[in-house]
Design an enzyme around this catalytic site. Structure first.
Site, PDB file in Angstrom:
ATOM      1  N   LYS A  36       8.182  -9.856  -1.531  1.00 59.89           N
ATOM      2  CA  LYS A  36       7.850 -11.196  -1.051  1.00 59.89           C
ATOM      3  C   LYS A  36       8.677 -12.289  -1.724  1.00 59.89           C
ATOM      4  O   LYS A  36       8.673 -13.435  -1.256  1.00 59.89           O
ATOM      5  CB  LYS A  36       6.360 -11.455  -1.250  1.00 59.89           C
ATOM      6  CG  LYS A  36       5.437 -10.595  -0.395  1.00 59.89           C
ATOM      7  CD  LYS A  36       5.760 -10.736   1.088  1.00 59.89           C
ATOM      8  CE  LYS A  36       4.808  -9.946   1.964  1.00 59.89           C
ATOM      9  NZ  LYS A  36       3.653 -10.686   2.375  1.00 59.89           N
ATOM     10  N   SER A  80       0.606  -0.225  -1.790  1.00 63.51           N
ATOM     11  CA  SER A  80       1.325  -0.179  -0.518  1.00 63.51           C
ATOM     12  C   SER A  80       2.554   0.720  -0.587  1.00 63.51           C
ATOM     13  O   SER A  80       2.960   1.305   0.422  1.00 63.51           O
ATOM     14  CB  SER A  80       1.713  -1.587  -0.059  1.00 63.51           C
ATOM     15  OG  SER A  80       2.428  -2.270  -1.061  1.00 63.51           O
TER      16      SER A  80
END
Length: 331
Positions: free
Chosen positions: A58, A292
């Site tokens: 991110k 994840s």
């Protein structure tokens, strides 16, 4: 070690020194997971996005959103920035705002791991924690929890005259991966790639990488990874909204970033499968990654063990395991 003296004389620094942490974002390495795939017919490649300055993929999104907003005038000098986050985008935005001089307010659910909130605060941001919805599970963020965070983020944005980075809707989320992550994967593999799979949060990474790869080779198959029990993109009913895989699986079927993206399929993994894969990454590959990442690896292994036996599959390692030490990922 001797450095380039003439360069130091001109600039005061050695050649190769970056202007800021923002310039260290991207160009992350790709490694083979040969120990995880021992006995499996095929090759699994992992792009180590957790090596970005904020510890996640991110960082790319945060950098792109802030720079684009400044360039267009949507973000004024010194104007506050507000974002809903489960933690990773918040850390990236905290870095981007620290470098560019914007106050940053990160709005998180109390279901997010404590390490994420503490990291964002340590980077100089203000952290607003929102209580979870009734019936939610501590350490797990559901769609209902996220809706409460969204409501609070909107109120703060309005009251402070802030710029809302809005990662679920801002197209620069996709662009960061379309111009960065995707082309890097193509270059690092030399185009010798059969598939890509990614756990879906906002959908920005999957959308950007898919578009970049398929422009270069339409035969590359791209898959969305979802938690079992919350696989709404695959058209399934939600029966387990409190899964442990943080950062995605929020039960949002209509994700803006995935509209018209040419996906080839949908894969589901359980929390236990993601947990086991994350632990294998740590103990067999020396890659200390989060939930994840485990979901991505578990999904890729499923492909190699079934419909894509003998193929080469790439995944990203979205974030660091350091962000989950308070969760059951490492118990």
């Amino acid at each position: 070690m001797k450095v380039n003296d003439s360069a130091i004389a001109r600039t005061g620094v050695a050649v190769g020194v970056l202007p800021s942490a923002l310039d260290a974002i991207g160009d992350t390495p790709m490694v083979r997971l040969d120990r995880v795939t021992d006995g499996v017919d095929g090759t699994l490649l992992a792009k180590l996005e957790y090596l970005n300055p904020g510890g996640s993929k991110k960082d790319r999104v945060a950098k792109r959103i802030i720079q684009a907003a400044e360039e267009t005038g949507a973000l004024r000098p010194g104007q506050p920035v507000v974002e809903l986050t489960s933690g990773n985008t918040g850390a990236g935005l905290a870095i981007a705002c620290a470098v560019t001089g914007h106050p940053f307010v990160a709005v998180l659910s109390r279901g997010s791991s404590t390490e994420r909130a503490r990291m964002i605060a340590a980077l100089g941001a203000e952290v607003v924690l929102v209580d979870q919805a009734p019936g939610s599970v501590a350490g797990r963020v559901s769609g209902a929890d996220l809706a409460l965070v969204e409501k609070q983020a909107r109120l703060i944005t309005q009251s402070r005259g802030a710029f809302r980075s809005d990662q679920f809707e801002n197209h620069h989320n996709v662009e960061a991966h379309y111009t960065g992550t995707g082309p890097e994967i193509w270059a690092q593999t030399g185009g010798r790639l059969d598939a890509f799979a990614d756990f879906v949060g906002t959908g920005g990474c999957l959308a950007g990488v898919t578009r970049a790869l398929k422009e270069r080779d339409p035969a590359i198959r791209c898959f969305a990874v979802e938690p079992e029990g919350a696989a709404v993109l695959a058209g399934h009913e939600v029966f387990e909204s409190h899964h442990p895989i943080q950062g995605g699986g929020f039960g949002r079927a209509d994700l803006t970033h995935l509209r018209d993206v040419p996906l080839d399929g949908y894969l589901q993994v359980t929390g236990d499968e993601a947990r086991r894969a994350s632990r294998l990454l740590a103990t067999r590959e020396g890659i200390f990654a989060g939930f994840s990442a485990g979901a991505n690896v578990a999904a890729a292994l499923h492909l190699l063990q079934h419909e894509l036996a003998g193929a080469t599959v790439a995944v990203v390692i979205p974030d660091s395991g350091l962000k989950y030490l308070s969760t059951d990922l490492w118990e």
